[in-house]
Design a protein around this motif. Structure first.
Motif, PDB file in Angstrom:
ATOM      1  N   TRP A 646      27.545  25.058  98.150  1.00 38.41           N
ATOM      2  CA  TRP A 646      28.115  24.853  96.827  1.00 38.41           C
ATOM      3  C   TRP A 646      27.501  23.619  96.189  1.00 38.41           C
ATOM      4  CZ3 TRP A 646      31.484  28.317  94.658  1.00 38.41           C
ATOM      5  CH2 TRP A 646      31.985  29.295  95.520  1.00 38.41           C
ATOM      6  N   GLN A 647      27.165  23.754  94.908  1.00 40.64           N
ATOM      7  CA  GLN A 647      26.549  22.658  94.169  1.00 40.64           C
ATOM      8  C   GLN A 647      27.103  22.591  92.758  1.00 40.64           C
ATOM      9  OE1 GLN A 647      22.236  22.870  94.197  1.00 40.64           O
ATOM     10  NE2 GLN A 647      22.191  23.763  96.249  1.00 40.64           N
ATOM     11  N   ASN A 648      27.222  21.364  92.223  1.00 45.39           N
ATOM     12  CA  ASN A 648      27.443  21.191  90.786  1.00 45.39           C
ATOM     13  C   ASN A 648      26.103  21.383  90.113  1.00 45.39           C
ATOM     14  OD1 ASN A 648      29.612  18.915  92.013  1.00 45.39           O
ATOM     15  ND2 ASN A 648      30.376  20.188  90.349  1.00 45.39           N
ATOM     16  N   ILE A 649      25.968  22.468  89.349  1.00 44.13           N
ATOM     17  CA  ILE A 649      24.623  22.874  88.940  1.00 44.13           C
ATOM     18  C   ILE A 649      24.281  22.536  87.495  1.00 44.13           C
ATOM     19  CG2 ILE A 649      24.493  24.720  90.646  1.00 44.13           C
ATOM     20  CD1 ILE A 649      25.161  26.685  88.384  1.00 44.13           C
ATOM     21  N   ALA A 650      25.251  22.630  86.569  1.00 46.00           N
ATOM     22  CA  ALA A 650      24.842  22.537  85.167  1.00 46.00           C
ATOM     23  C   ALA A 650      26.065  22.508  84.260  1.00 46.00           C
ATOM     24  CB  ALA A 650      23.960  23.742  84.805  1.00 46.00           C
ATOM     25  N   THR A 651      25.777  22.350  82.961  1.00 45.04           N
ATOM     26  CA  THR A 651      26.765  22.610  81.916  1.00 45.04           C
ATOM     27  C   THR A 651      26.491  23.993  81.356  1.00 45.04           C
ATOM     28  OG1 THR A 651      27.065  20.286  81.345  1.00 45.04           O
ATOM     29  CG2 THR A 651      27.604  21.901  79.656  1.00 45.04           C
ATOM     30  N   ARG A 652      27.544  24.777  81.216  1.00 48.30           N
ATOM     31  CA  ARG A 652      27.370  26.171  80.807  1.00 48.30           C
ATOM     32  C   ARG A 652      28.202  26.444  79.556  1.00 48.30           C
ATOM     33  NH1 ARG A 652      28.970  29.975  85.428  1.00 48.30           N
ATOM     34  NH2 ARG A 652      31.118  29.566  84.740  1.00 48.30           N
ATOM     35  N   GLN A 653      27.634  27.219  78.641  1.00 47.63           N
ATOM     36  CA  GLN A 653      28.369  27.668  77.467  1.00 47.63           C
ATOM     37  C   GLN A 653      28.761  29.127  77.671  1.00 47.63           C
ATOM     38  OE1 GLN A 653      27.046  25.906  73.527  1.00 47.63           O
ATOM     39  NE2 GLN A 653      25.118  25.828  74.661  1.00 47.63           N
ATOM     40  N   GLU A 654      30.037  29.434  77.369  1.00 47.60           N
ATOM     41  CA  GLU A 654      30.548  30.790  77.553  1.00 47.60           C
ATOM     42  C   GLU A 654      31.096  31.318  76.230  1.00 47.60           C
ATOM     43  OE1 GLU A 654      32.135  30.045  82.149  1.00 47.60           O
ATOM     44  OE2 GLU A 654      33.563  30.311  80.493  1.00 47.60           O
ATOM     45  N   TYR A 655      30.736  32.556  75.900  1.00 49.91           N
ATOM     46  CA  TYR A 655      31.238  33.235  74.704  1.00 49.91           C
ATOM     47  C   TYR A 655      32.024  34.455  75.181  1.00 49.91           C
ATOM     48  CZ  TYR A 655      27.598  30.325  72.619  1.00 49.91           C
ATOM     49  OH  TYR A 655      26.812  29.269  72.242  1.00 49.91           O
ATOM     50  N   GLU A 656      33.306  34.511  74.796  1.00 45.48           N
ATOM     51  CA  GLU A 656      34.194  35.524  75.351  1.00 45.48           C
ATOM     52  C   GLU A 656      34.785  36.416  74.263  1.00 45.48           C
ATOM     53  OE1 GLU A 656      36.135  33.319  79.233  1.00 45.48           O
ATOM     54  OE2 GLU A 656      37.161  33.130  77.300  1.00 45.48           O
ATOM     55  N   GLU A 686      17.218  24.015  82.753  1.00 42.69           N
ATOM     56  CA  GLU A 686      17.751  24.580  83.997  1.00 42.69           C
ATOM     57  C   GLU A 686      17.138  25.939  84.303  1.00 42.69           C
ATOM     58  OE1 GLU A 686      21.515  24.403  82.387  1.00 42.69           O
ATOM     59  OE2 GLU A 686      22.040  22.423  83.183  1.00 42.69           O
ATOM     60  N   LYS A 687      16.912  26.706  83.266  1.00 46.06           N
ATOM     61  CA  LYS A 687      16.307  28.031  83.481  1.00 46.06           C
ATOM     62  C   LYS A 687      14.864  27.905  83.944  1.00 46.06           C
ATOM     63  CE  LYS A 687      17.798  29.533  79.415  1.00 46.06           C
ATOM     64  NZ  LYS A 687      18.069  30.399  78.243  1.00 46.06           N
ATOM     65  N   LYS A 688      14.186  26.854  83.484  1.00 46.30           N
ATOM     66  CA  LYS A 688      12.792  26.673  83.868  1.00 46.30           C
ATOM     67  C   LYS A 688      12.663  26.078  85.265  1.00 46.30           C
ATOM     68  CE  LYS A 688       8.494  24.529  82.254  1.00 46.30           C
ATOM     69  NZ  LYS A 688       7.856  23.707  81.188  1.00 46.30           N
ATOM     70  N   LEU A 689      13.480  25.063  85.583  1.00 54.88           N
ATOM     71  CA  LEU A 689      13.360  24.385  86.870  1.00 54.88           C
ATOM     72  C   LEU A 689      13.959  25.185  88.017  1.00 54.88           C
ATOM     73  CD1 LEU A 689      14.198  20.678  85.887  1.00 54.88           C
ATOM     74  CD2 LEU A 689      11.956  21.649  86.448  1.00 54.88           C
ATOM     75  N   PHE A 690      15.135  25.794  87.777  1.00 61.12           N
ATOM     76  CA  PHE A 690      15.872  26.439  88.865  1.00 61.12           C
ATOM     77  C   PHE A 690      15.949  27.960  88.745  1.00 61.12           C
ATOM     78  CE2 PHE A 690      17.869  22.236  88.017  1.00 61.12           C
ATOM     79  CZ  PHE A 690      17.421  21.582  89.159  1.00 61.12           C
ATOM     80  N   LYS A 691      15.309  28.500  87.719  1.00 54.24           N
ATOM     81  CA  LYS A 691      15.320  29.944  87.471  1.00 54.24           C
ATOM     82  C   LYS A 691      16.727  30.492  87.219  1.00 54.24           C
ATOM     83  CE  LYS A 691      10.863  30.725  87.991  1.00 54.24           C
ATOM     84  NZ  LYS A 691      10.350  31.545  89.073  1.00 54.24           N
ATOM     85  N   TYR A 692      17.637  29.642  86.705  1.00 51.42           N
ATOM     86  CA  TYR A 692      18.952  30.146  86.344  1.00 51.42           C
ATOM     87  C   TYR A 692      18.807  31.141  85.201  1.00 51.42           C
ATOM     88  CZ  TYR A 692      20.865  26.276  89.080  1.00 51.42           C
ATOM     89  OH  TYR A 692      21.182  25.406  90.086  1.00 51.42           O
ATOM     90  N   GLN A 693      19.705  32.111  85.155  1.00 52.65           N
ATOM     91  CA  GLN A 693      19.597  33.175  84.176  1.00 52.65           C
ATOM     92  C   GLN A 693      20.847  33.255  83.308  1.00 52.65           C
ATOM     93  OE1 GLN A 693      18.624  36.906  85.945  1.00 52.65           O
ATOM     94  NE2 GLN A 693      16.894  36.131  87.108  1.00 52.65           N
ATOM     95  N   ASP A 694      20.637  33.387  81.998  1.00 50.27           N
ATOM     96  CA  ASP A 694      21.744  33.743  81.127  1.00 50.27           C
ATOM     97  C   ASP A 694      22.172  35.167  81.487  1.00 50.27           C
ATOM     98  OD1 ASP A 694      21.274  31.341  79.914  1.00 50.27           O
ATOM     99  OD2 ASP A 694      20.208  32.187  78.190  1.00 50.27           O
ATOM    100  N   ALA A 724      28.072  38.328  86.134  1.00 49.76           N
ATOM    101  CA  ALA A 724      26.825  37.575  86.114  1.00 49.76           C
ATOM    102  C   ALA A 724      27.040  36.227  86.781  1.00 49.76           C
ATOM    103  CB  ALA A 724      26.346  37.374  84.681  1.00 49.76           C
ATOM    104  N   ASP A 725      26.026  35.722  87.465  1.00 46.78           N
ATOM    105  CA  ASP A 725      26.068  34.370  88.015  1.00 46.78           C
ATOM    106  C   ASP A 725      24.720  33.703  87.749  1.00 46.78           C
ATOM    107  OD1 ASP A 725      24.201  34.669  90.296  1.00 46.78           O
ATOM    108  OD2 ASP A 725      25.734  35.965  91.144  1.00 46.78           O
ATOM    109  N   PRO A 726      24.583  32.406  88.036  1.00 46.62           N
ATOM    110  CA  PRO A 726      23.339  31.708  87.683  1.00 46.62           C
ATOM    111  C   PRO A 726      22.094  32.307  88.327  1.00 46.62           C
ATOM    112  CG  PRO A 726      25.050  30.138  88.276  1.00 46.62           C
ATOM    113  CD  PRO A 726      25.574  31.484  88.608  1.00 46.62           C
ATOM    114  N   GLN A 727      22.254  32.996  89.472  1.00 50.13           N
ATOM    115  CA  GLN A 727      21.097  33.546  90.172  1.00 50.13           C
ATOM    116  C   GLN A 727      21.031  35.066  90.133  1.00 50.13           C
ATOM    117  OE1 GLN A 727      21.536  31.352  94.057  1.00 50.13           O
ATOM    118  NE2 GLN A 727      19.471  30.662  93.555  1.00 50.13           N
ATOM    119  N   GLY A 728      21.813  35.695  89.275  1.00 46.50           N
ATOM    120  CA  GLY A 728      21.733  37.156  89.203  1.00 46.50           C
ATOM    121  C   GLY A 728      23.030  37.763  88.740  1.00 46.50           C
ATOM    122  N   ARG A 729      23.400  38.921  89.348  1.00 45.08           N
ATOM    123  CA  ARG A 729      24.636  39.585  88.971  1.00 45.08           C
ATOM    124  C   ARG A 729      25.125  40.482  90.091  1.00 45.08           C
ATOM    125  NH1 ARG A 729      26.192  41.884  85.020  1.00 45.08           N
ATOM    126  NH2 ARG A 729      24.913  40.831  83.492  1.00 45.08           N
TER     127      ARG A 729
END
Length: 824
Positions: A646-656, A686-694, A724-729
């Motif tokens: 488990w890691q604190n990875i980023a700030t995330r914006q969510e639209y619901e 974050e998407k460039k360095l860690f390959k996180y995905q929207d 969905a999660d930062p590394q896939g779905r």
């Protein structure tokens, strides 16, 4: 077993069709039902043998008079639709009239609960009460109430299974309950459970669904829980009626699961006692397949796994609840909840490593066994004081719990050559002993300051303690003994303290506009103390001030809107913090992170609710800015292995966005459906360095209820989700639950059939994309199940009095001749 259930299904249909052929027009249309209990308004004592009359408003000559039983219970059934008045008469009491009970297509059954009547000495006036009904599904002040009652889907189900059938509720691949895609706080009877994730799972799996009265979903919780990032689910248990009541339920399914439970309650005057005892067994089987591509500078390699697993659980449970009303202003409540869990799990896995040309480089088979037991006991003592003004209420409760979990794990791995011939093997054992204890104190006070202005305030302190011991050993073939491995063993203590203090005002700006504003201060401290292990002692603490504001406008009784802002927090638990290494899959190692920080969020929501006649709809739009998101992130190591922590990875914006609503087609057929969508967005860095995905998560459900008669009920539930999660779905297939329920012998015997996933078993497909690897994982469990449930009411719901018909008529005439008093 399957053939027996099919036979019962045929009998159900035959019985219903036979009744339908009876040429009685009244039977088809007169489906109304009104029940209740007559009690003394001051003492709460049941009024035996009171005269109860039900009359149609448009024609007062259409009336039925009956005598309540010894427990004050009454029942009128097979009533035609329309408006009714209910009149209660008893010697020494004022006449009480309940007006405007509306039986109609979308609501033809009413439980009036306790009908309180005043003694003639307390007032000289009769009483007329205009009945304000509670709908089957309520949506008020951000809380959706779903009345379980005698739901066909609750037959033989655990509380965990019932939750998964609720609108807006789904579960992730690990089985965790989610509300609008997030993990909620679980309350039982308005009280926090204060349990760890594993303890809460055992509680929900062991608590019988037949003991649940209703479930409240709070997507935008009230001030005392406004800081919960995932909302709140409140499970309300049944409290029983006047006198002694009881019900036993037994169920068995083709999947190899079964349960037995008995609910017994006693209620007299100001005292009530409810008990639920039960035992359930589960036998789940499933498969897992995983395929991973590794991208190294030297080339590509592959890792494939194929697993078969079996999980067996036996869960006895006991719940006891005592309520005592000292007087009209003071009451106390005591709850004991005990759970046991005996488990025996096994997994057989084949690991295959391949080079870039798909040639086998390493091959092995691994058998994992895990068996043990655990227990948890919790106690809650509550006190409630009510002021002369009903808006002034003081509530306090003290909770304590303790438990233990013993788990023995064995790992046997056999290494093979390319022709599947054994070359060597190894045996490893791990013994986990986990002790936990905790307690909490909560105090809440609500008060009316001036007309239109209310204050709600409170404080709490919660302490949790854990002592985890892990002893690892390897089998030494030279002397046929197990040798301890201190490097892979640990002994640590973990404790967490949470203090909160909050205050909020509820201001009625206009008759139809309400403002709620508040804030909560909280302080959290955690400590890790290691007596054995490679980690260092760790202490951390953090303070937060979390604010919330709600503006709610009610245009009329059917349409309301709300704008909500709230700051919320999600704290990591021991499951995310525990540094012990999980070796159940030696190609994919998992462990926690004791340095994990909490995640805070700013949430903005706009809600709109419309309930009118045959239809209701609730919509929500939201935006969340989530800081310090923590997630289980997988990284690739040398040798084709990965590690997940488990890691604190980023700030995330969510639209619901979410929609939930329903429609009553006829008096017999209703549906409701829900749909939710969330889009997660990360920064470009974050998407460039860690390959996180929207990515987008969504869930949908459809529920229906078909009630041909008061004795026969059909229900169904269909769900689909994708997360969905930062590394896939991860996405699931369509899950189904169909229930049929039939009542016999004056509704005392209830037989039900549940058909779960008859077309396809529950499946999850998960895609993970790391910076230098990709993984596709498929899992399937034998959720297909045909369950037969038999429930028996140990006493009649309405016990006919021992008075003869002649004596009943004499009593009714005596009451009718009593001089009338002036109406209010």
């Amino acid at each position: 077993m399957r053939h027996i259930i099919l036979l019962f299904l045929i009998v159900f249909i035959k019985l219903n069709s036979s009744k339908a052929q009876v040429p009685q027009k009244a039977h088809k249309k007169d489906i109304g039902l009104i029940i209740g209990n007559i009690v003394d308004a001051k003492t709460g004592k049941a009024i035996a043998f009171a005269s109860v009359t039900i009359a149609k408003k448009i024609d007062s000559t259409q009336k039925i008079t009956d005598v309540a039983d010894k427990n004050g219970s009454f029942e009128f059934e097979r009533l035609s639709l329309g408006y009714y008045c209910l009149t209660v008469k008893a010697i020494g009491y004022n006449i009480t009239v309940i007006d405007s009970i509306y039986l109609r297509t979308e609501r033809y059954d009413f439980n009036l609960g306790d009908v309180k009547i005043n003694s003639a000495a307390s007032t000289s006036l009769d009483e007329v009460v205009v009945y304000s009904e509670k709908p089957l599904i309520e949506n008020k002040d951000g809380k959706i109430t779903y009345n379980i009652g005698e739901s066909a889907l609750s037959n033989g189900s655990s509380t965990s299974e019932i939750l998964k059938n609720m609108p807006l509720v789904s579960n992730d691949p690990n089985g965790k309950i989610l509300l609008k895609g997030k993990e909620p706080k679980i309350l039982i009877d308005d009280k926090p459970t204060d349990l760890s994730a594993d303890q809460l799972k055992d509680l929900l799996e062991s608590l019988p669904g037949s003991s649940i009265e209703k479930i409240e979903l709070m997507t935008n919780p009230p001030p005392q829980y406004a800081t919960e990032q995932g909302g709140v689910i409140n499970i309300v248990t049944k409290k029983g009626k006047i006198g002694l009541t009881g019900k036993s339920t037994i169920s068995a399914g083709t999947r190899g699961e079964g349960s037995f439970s008995t609910n017994v309650s006693y209620r007299l005057k100001q005292f009530s006692n409810s008990n639920v005892i039960g035992i359930s067994t589960n036998n789940f089987k499933g498969i897992n397949r995983s395929s991973r591509q590794n991208f190294y500078k030297s080339g590509i390699s592959y890792n494939n796994t194929n697993s078969n697993w079996v999980n067996k659980n036996t869960r006895p449970s006991l719940r006891n609840q005592l309520d005592f009303e000292i007087n009209k202003r003071n009451s106390i409540n005591f709850i004991y909840q005990g759970n046991l869990n005996f488990f025996d799990n096994s997994t057989a896995t084949e690991f295959t490593n391949l080079d870039s040309l798909q040639r086998i480089t390493k091959l092995s088979k691994r058998d994992n066994g895990s068996n043990g037991n655990g227990y948890n006991h919790s106690f809650t003592l509550s006190y409630t004081w009510k002021g002369k003004n009903p808006n002034n209420i003081l509530r306090g409760n003290i909770n304590g719990n303790f438990g233990k979990n013993d788990n023995g794990k064995d790992y046997y791995q056999q290494f093979l050559d390319q022709n599947y011939n054994p070359t060597s093997d190894s045996l490893q054992s791990q013994f986990y002993n986990s002790y936990n204890s905790g307690g909490s104190v909560r105090l809440n006070y609500d008060a009316l300051i001036i007309k239109g202005l209310n204050l709600t305030t409170g404080t709490s302190f919660q302490r949790s303690n854990n002592h985890n011991l892990l002893n690892t050993s390897f089998f030494n073939k030279q002397d046929s003994s197990f040798v301890n491995n201190d490097l892979l063993s640990s002994d640590f203590r973990f404790n967490q303290d949470i203090f909160t203090a909050r205050a909020a005002i509820i201001l009625t700006v206009f008759a139809d506009v309400k403002l709620i504003a508040g804030s909560q201060f909280e302080q959290t401290n955690t400590n890790f103390i290691y007596q054995k292990g490679n980690a260092k002692n760790n202490s951390s603490g953090y303070n937060n001030m979390l604010c919330n504001v709600t503006i709610r406008k009610e245009f009329d009784k059917t349409f309301n809107t709300a704008i909500i802002y709230r700051a919320s927090i999600k704290r990591p638990g021991l499951g995310e913090l525990n540094p012990n290494i999980d070796y159940s899959d030696n190609n994919n190692i998992r462990f926690g992170n004791p340095n994990l920080m909490p995640s805070t969020s700013d949430n903005i929501d706009f809600n709109c609710s419309w309930i009118k006649g045959k239809y209701y709809i609730n919509t929500s739009l939201g935006y969340n800015k989530v800081k310090d998101v923590y997630y289980q992130i997988r990284t690739l190591l040398d040798g084709g292995k990965t590690q997940a922590t488990w890691q604190n990875i980023a700030t995330r914006q969510e639209y619901e966005a979410s929609v939930w609503g329903g429609y009553t087609f006829t008096k017999r057929f209703r549906i409701n459906t829900s749909f939710g969508y969330t889009y997660n967005q990360y920064s470009e860095t974050e998407k460039k360095l860690f390959k996180y995905q929207d990515g987008a998560s969504f869930y949908t459900s459809l529920n229906y209820t078909y009630t041909p008669t008061n004795l026969l009920n059909f229900e169904g539930n269909f769900k689909f989700s994708s997360f969905a999660d930062p590394q896939g779905r991860s996405k699931s297939n369509l899950s189904m639950n169909i229930g049929i329920q039939r009542k016999f012998f004056q509704k005392r015997l209830i037989i039900g059939i549940n058909i779960v996933d008859p077309i396809t078993m529950q499946q999850f497909t998960t895609y993970t994309y790391g910076s230098n690897f990709t993984t596709e994982n498929y899992s399937s469990a034998n959720t297909r199940n045909y369950r037969l449930t038999v429930a028996y009411q140990l006493n009649k719901l309405v016990q006919k009095s021992k008075l003869s018909n002649k004596d009943q008529l004499r009593a009714i005439r005596k009451l009718s001749s009593t001089p009338k008093m002036s109406n209010q």
